[in-house]
Design a protein around this motif. Structure first.
Motif, PDB file in Angstrom:
ATOM      1  N   MET A  78       1.036  -1.325   0.134  1.00 20.31           N
ATOM      2  CA  MET A  78      -0.134   0.025   0.138  1.00 20.31           C
ATOM      3  C   MET A  78       0.895   1.323  -0.160  1.00 20.31           C
ATOM      4  N   GLY A  79       0.231   2.400  -0.103  1.00 25.15           N
ATOM      5  CA  GLY A  79       0.935   3.406  -0.202  1.00 25.15           C
ATOM      6  C   GLY A  79       1.287   4.154   1.405  1.00 25.15           C
ATOM      7  N   LEU A  80       2.318   4.999   1.399  1.00 24.74           N
ATOM      8  CA  LEU A  80       2.954   5.324   2.743  1.00 24.74           C
ATOM      9  C   LEU A  80       1.714   5.920   3.654  1.00 24.74           C
ATOM     10  N   GLU A  81       0.902   6.639   3.054  1.00 26.53           N
ATOM     11  CA  GLU A  81      -0.366   7.100   3.797  1.00 26.53           C
ATOM     12  C   GLU A  81      -1.058   5.981   4.577  1.00 26.53           C
ATOM     13  N   ASP A  82      -1.199   4.955   3.919  1.00 28.85           N
ATOM     14  CA  ASP A  82      -1.959   3.985   4.261  1.00 28.85           C
ATOM     15  C   ASP A  82      -1.300   3.135   5.184  1.00 28.85           C
ATOM     16  N   HIS A  83       0.205   3.040   5.128  1.00 32.87           N
ATOM     17  CA  HIS A  83       1.038   2.463   5.960  1.00 32.87           C
ATOM     18  C   HIS A  83       0.839   3.021   7.347  1.00 32.87           C
ATOM     19  N   LEU A  84       1.038   4.465   7.244  1.00 32.39           N
ATOM     20  CA  LEU A  84       0.869   5.195   8.557  1.00 32.39           C
ATOM     21  C   LEU A  84      -0.349   4.898   9.388  1.00 32.39           C
TER      22      LEU A  84
END
Lengths: 507, 95
Positions: free
Chosen positions: A347-353
């Motif tokens: 997933m994208g980093l925003e989703d990881h965060l």
């Protein structure tokens, strides 16, 4: 000055996660806000969520005016985000005003007209459900439907004035053709609304990055600039309010063990409880081992540790830990450890965060270990990565959790990584692991480069790994240039001569 | 000849509404030889009907019969366009 203004226009909390922080409380109450965005920038999701959160969190009812998609499509599309619009309609919390185009029906314009019927229908719907919120999606269809754009702008102004009289907080969405350029396609913002925000979906280095920017909130305060956001299934839009995060965490003097007595001693007695520790080193020089020790050692003091792995699988980590005498399975079954292994690319980093934040909220750990943080570099742009790191560190510090991040340096000997460049100033401690090549042999060296708020060992020590874990030995003597990657043996006489030089100088 | 079934949506008794009504009757009488039935619907009085027919702009004229269904928006002052919208060949040349 700001308090003078905010006394006059109050804000209505949207309930959209993170948004109210950057909007300093929410959308201006009783006003209309324009949301401009290109195709795929989540305008409709924002519009639906604005009403959905009103119903779910505040018991405020809403009216959705759709110019584009039919209500049946909206109900179906939004079900995947966890919103049961049909149920809200049945409960009298939600009303649609269906102004979507009729398929296959040609319309002829023959004389003067206005949008009085639309306004009348909106008023009826608002009164029927007792609405406090209203969303119109999207104005572009209205403009392509009617040729007389000046008239439509005029009518929209009339509608937004009528909504103001009814004290409805409203949003209108409008298309943009470029991410950076005119605010909206038909110049609505100049005539119709006091407040403008922009949703973007920018292609940056082959990666999509969603952001929100509050362009103007007439007469009230808001945060400036673009903020990353993401759309999550079951949750909708989540805005990540980076610079709105306040540096207000308390500082603690409590120390906790790193899992190695020798390393604790190097750090002047262990890590601080609410500190961020960065462990940097080339591949294979012992970062995962230090992380494992850190994760397992909390258990002896009944501390919980969340282990986020981005390079190795659960099985690999468990096997490695067993090799160093740590039983991860036992710790997990006792609820003292949770290992979450994910590929950075999922997933994208925003989703990881957001996934990490949710895991922290759920597990309530005392320690968080990330191995490795630098693995996440490759799934994002440099800017996105920096925002991620800041977002993550501030979240962890806020909860007074000790965070240990590892960073892989690109070169085997010496070297520095993007991760270090971005986070070295926000970390409290930095531990460097380096390969040292001396006389045709590779050994490992460890040093504590920085230990905020405490004295620490300044030596570079030999670091070895065996079946019982890590061992820190004696300091390298007679060697210079380890950190720069060019170790050089120095004759003892030379050191004596240099030391004598300084002594003479001081005298 | 088929009978015309027409609905005219207006919003309140405005000069624009009055104009649309009188334009409509003039056209019907001139072109439909008494074969028409007109229903005037005020959106303010019957919002549920406007909702059902998805009326946004007023005045809006809907031709329910004969098929096909047609919508004509405006105060019907552009007679040529109204007739084209109603699929009527102009008989009298001029109204």
């Amino acid at each position: 000055m700001s308090s003078y203004h905010s006394n006059r226009i109050s804000k209505l909390a949207t309930g959209i996660a993170g948004f109210d922080a950057i909007a300093k409380g929410g959308l201006p109450e009783g006003r209309t806000t324009l949301i401009a965005g290109s195709a795929g920038s989540a305008k409709t999701v924002f519009a639906v969520q604005f009403l959905a959160e009103g119903i779910r969190q505040f018991g405020q009812h809403g009216v959705f005016v759709t110019f584009e998609e039919a209500p049946a499509d909206i109900r179906r599309n939004m079900a995947s985000l966890g919103w049961d619009i049909a149920a809200w309609e049945a409960a009298g919390c939600w009303a649609f005003v269906d102004a979507s185009p009729l398929p296959g029906e040609a319309e002829v314009i023959a004389g003067a007209y206005d949008l009085g019927a639309l306004l009348a229908r909106i008023e009826v719907a608002v009164n029927r459900v007792g609405a406090r919120r209203l969303a119109m999606d999207s104005l572009g269809s209205l403009f392509s439907h009617f040729e007389n754009h000046a008239l439509i702008r005029n009518e929209l102004f009339r509608i937004s004035a009528a909504l103001k009289l009814m004290n409805i907080t409203a949003i209108m969405t409008a298309e943009r053709t470029q991410e950076y350029g005119d605010i909206s396609r038909y110049g609505v913002e100049e005539f119709v609304v006091d407040n403008v925000m922009i949703l973007r979906n920018v292609l940056d280095g082959e990666k999509r990055r969603r952001t929100v920017e509050l362009l103007k909130f007439r007469g009230t305060e808001h945060q400036k600039g673009e903020y990353p956001l993401t759309v999550l299934p079951g949750q909708g839009i989540v805005v990540i309010p980076l610079s709105a995060i306040e540096l207000k965490q308390r500082s603690s003097n409590t120390r906790l063990t790193s899992g190695s007595r020798e390393l604790d001693a190097m750090c002047g007695g262990g890590f601080f409880r609410d500190s961020i520790i960065l462990v940097s080193g080339a591949t294979g020089c012992g970062k995962t081992l230090i992380t494992t020790e850190f994760a397992a050692s909390g258990a002896s003091g009944d501390e919980r540790c969340l282990f986020l792995a981005f390079e190795e699988s659960r099985d690999q980590l468990t096997r490695n830990a067993t090799g160093w005498g740590k039983n991860f399975e036992d710790l997990e079954s006792r609820g003292l450890l949770r290992v979450i292994a994910t590929y950075p690319e999922t997933m994208g980093l925003e989703d990881h965060l957001i996934a990490i934040k949710m895991a922290i909220d759920e597990f309530q750990p005392n320690r968080v270990a990330v191995d490795s943080l630098s693995a996440l570099e490759r799934v994002s742009t440099v800017k996105g990565y920096r925002e991620f790191v800041i977002g993550l560190t501030s979240f962890i510090k806020h909860r007074e959790i000790a965070g240990l991040f590892t960073s892989t340096t690109p070169r085997l000997i010496g070297g520095e990584s993007i991760t270090e460049a971005h986070i070295s100033t926000i970390t409290d401690s930095i531990i460097l692991l380096r390969y040292v090549e001396m006389f045709g042999e590779i050994t490992r060296g460890i040093t504590v480069l920085k230990m905020r708020g405490s004295a620490h060992d300044k030596e570079i020590r030999e670091f070895s790994i065996d079946a019982s874990g890590m061992h820190i030995g004696k300091a390298f003597r007679n060697v210079t240039g380890i950190l720069s990657g060019h170790p050089r043996h120095v004759e003892p006489q030379e050191i004596g001569r240099l030391n004598a030089l300084f002594v003479n100088h001081n005298v | 000849m088929n009978k015309y079934l027409l609905k005219l949506y207006i919003t309140g008794c405005t000069p624009q509404s009055e104009r649309a009504i009188s334009n409509l009757y003039r056209i019907c009488e001139a072109e439909m030889q008494g074969q028409f039935e007109v229903q005037i619907i005020d959106v303010l009085q019957s919002p549920e009907l406007a909702e059902k027919d998805r009326i946004i702009a007023t005045p809006t004229l809907i031709k329910d019969l004969p098929q096909p269904l047609r919508r004509i928006i405006g105060d019907l002052s552009d007679v040529e366009r109204v007739l084209r919208g109603l699929d009527i060949e102009q008989i009298h040349g001029q109204l």
